[in-house]
Design a protein around this motif. Structure first.
Motif, PDB file in Angstrom:
ATOM      1  N   PHE A  47       0.828  -1.186   0.000  1.00  0.00           N
ATOM      2  CA  PHE A  47       0.000   0.000   0.000  1.00  0.00           C
ATOM      3  C   PHE A  47       0.871   1.248   0.000  1.00  0.00           C
ATOM      4  CE2 PHE A  47      -3.421   2.778   0.947  1.00  0.00           C
ATOM      5  CZ  PHE A  47      -3.009   3.633   1.949  1.00  0.00           C
ATOM      6  N   SER A  52     -10.615   8.835  -0.212  1.00  0.00           N
ATOM      7  CA  SER A  52     -12.038   8.522  -0.210  1.00  0.00           C
ATOM      8  C   SER A  52     -12.719   9.081  -1.447  1.00  0.00           C
ATOM      9  CB  SER A  52     -12.685   9.109   1.055  1.00  0.00           C
ATOM     10  OG  SER A  52     -12.527  10.528   1.067  1.00  0.00           O
ATOM     11  N   TYR A  59      -5.029   8.645   3.157  1.00  0.00           N
ATOM     12  CA  TYR A  59      -4.263   7.724   3.991  1.00  0.00           C
ATOM     13  C   TYR A  59      -2.947   7.426   3.282  1.00  0.00           C
ATOM     14  CZ  TYR A  59      -8.953   7.176   5.809  1.00  0.00           C
ATOM     15  OH  TYR A  59     -10.196   7.424   6.319  1.00  0.00           O
ATOM     16  N   TYR A 101     -14.451   1.011  -0.793  1.00  0.00           N
ATOM     17  CA  TYR A 101     -14.030   1.604   0.465  1.00  0.00           C
ATOM     18  C   TYR A 101     -12.531   1.839   0.461  1.00  0.00           C
ATOM     19  CZ  TYR A 101     -18.502  -0.483   1.737  1.00  0.00           C
ATOM     20  OH  TYR A 101     -19.817  -0.858   1.760  1.00  0.00           O
ATOM     21  N   VAL A 102     -12.112   2.825   1.216  1.00  0.00           N
ATOM     22  CA  VAL A 102     -10.688   3.041   1.410  1.00  0.00           C
ATOM     23  C   VAL A 102     -10.130   1.906   2.260  1.00  0.00           C
ATOM     24  CG1 VAL A 102      -8.979   4.501   2.511  1.00  0.00           C
ATOM     25  CG2 VAL A 102     -10.816   5.546   1.192  1.00  0.00           C
ATOM     26  N   SER A 103      -9.019   1.369   1.832  1.00  0.00           N
ATOM     27  CA  SER A 103      -8.393   0.285   2.573  1.00  0.00           C
ATOM     28  C   SER A 103      -6.901   0.273   2.279  1.00  0.00           C
ATOM     29  CB  SER A 103      -9.011  -1.060   2.172  1.00  0.00           C
ATOM     30  OG  SER A 103      -8.340  -2.123   2.807  1.00  0.00           O
ATOM     31  N   VAL A 104      -6.134  -0.259   3.226  1.00  0.00           N
ATOM     32  CA  VAL A 104      -4.702  -0.456   2.994  1.00  0.00           C
ATOM     33  C   VAL A 104      -4.429  -1.859   2.480  1.00  0.00           C
ATOM     34  CG1 VAL A 104      -4.123   1.223   4.772  1.00  0.00           C
ATOM     35  CG2 VAL A 104      -4.231  -1.219   5.353  1.00  0.00           C
ATOM     36  N   THR A 105      -5.481  -2.644   2.322  1.00  0.00           N
ATOM     37  CA  THR A 105      -5.370  -4.037   1.886  1.00  0.00           C
ATOM     38  C   THR A 105      -5.771  -4.165   0.431  1.00  0.00           C
ATOM     39  OG1 THR A 105      -5.940  -4.752   4.120  1.00  0.00           O
ATOM     40  CG2 THR A 105      -6.097  -6.390   2.369  1.00  0.00           C
ATOM     41  N   SER A 106      -4.917  -4.753  -0.375  1.00  0.00           N
ATOM     42  CA  SER A 106      -5.190  -4.840  -1.809  1.00  0.00           C
ATOM     43  C   SER A 106      -6.442  -5.653  -2.124  1.00  0.00           C
ATOM     44  CB  SER A 106      -3.982  -5.432  -2.537  1.00  0.00           C
ATOM     45  OG  SER A 106      -3.690  -6.723  -2.060  1.00  0.00           O
ATOM     46  N   ASP A 107      -6.771  -6.640  -1.294  1.00  0.00           N
ATOM     47  CA  ASP A 107      -7.939  -7.482  -1.548  1.00  0.00           C
ATOM     48  C   ASP A 107      -9.247  -6.703  -1.500  1.00  0.00           C
ATOM     49  OD1 ASP A 107      -6.706 -10.504   0.123  1.00  0.00           O
ATOM     50  OD2 ASP A 107      -6.255  -9.594  -1.815  1.00  0.00           O
ATOM     51  N   GLU A 108      -9.248  -5.535  -0.872  1.00  0.00           N
ATOM     52  CA  GLU A 108     -10.480  -4.752  -0.737  1.00  0.00           C
ATOM     53  C   GLU A 108     -10.808  -3.956  -1.996  1.00  0.00           C
ATOM     54  OE1 GLU A 108     -12.527  -4.884   1.821  1.00  0.00           O
ATOM     55  OE2 GLU A 108     -11.247  -6.284   2.909  1.00  0.00           O
ATOM     56  N   TYR A 109      -9.907  -3.950  -2.955  1.00  0.00           N
ATOM     57  CA  TYR A 109     -10.124  -3.170  -4.166  1.00  0.00           C
ATOM     58  C   TYR A 109     -10.573  -4.070  -5.310  1.00  0.00           C
ATOM     59  CZ  TYR A 109      -7.971   0.723  -1.754  1.00  0.00           C
ATOM     60  OH  TYR A 109      -7.693   1.723  -0.843  1.00  0.00           O
TER      61      TYR A 109
END
Length: 122
Positions: A47, A52, A59, A101-109
């Protein structure tokens, strides 16, 4: 079909600056969070920064905080990553990504661009 296209990568000396751009198409750009990740040779994707849907929340990874700035222009579409005070360890392929959603985890995109190479020489 959602498409993300990055541009702006290149070769720069340490201490220099680059600005990456990511143009999105295929769905309402202003409704989704955007992020930047990077992957150096032999390393996992990590990340870098996220923003947002409104642009009101940003972030950053600790390694880039104070040097990189993520921004977006919902009227014109692109999301930008301004990179200042670049270091050789910033060398990587940089990927733009979009998600709910904003996330630092690649799986959330959900969607990813093809990437743009950034090389910082010492």
């Amino acid at each position: 079909q959602v498409q993300l296209v990055e541009s702006g990568g290149g070769l720069v000396q340490a201490g220099g600056s680059l600005r990456l751009s990511c143009a999105a198409s295929g769905r309402t750009f202003s409704s989704y969070a955007m992020g930047w990740f990077r992957q150096a040779p032999g390393k996992e994707r990590e990340f870098v920064a996220a923003i947002s849907w409104s642009g009101g929340n940003t972030y950053y990874a600790d390694s880039v905080k104070g040097r990189f700035t993520i921004s977006r222009d919902n009227a014109k579409n692109p999301v930008y990553l301004q990179m200042n005070s670049l270091k050789p360890e910033d060398t990587a392929v940089y990927y733009c990504t979009e998600g709910n959603y904003v996330s630092v985890t690649s799986d959330e995109y959900d969607y990813w661009g093809q990437g743009t190479q950034v090389t910082v020489s010492s």
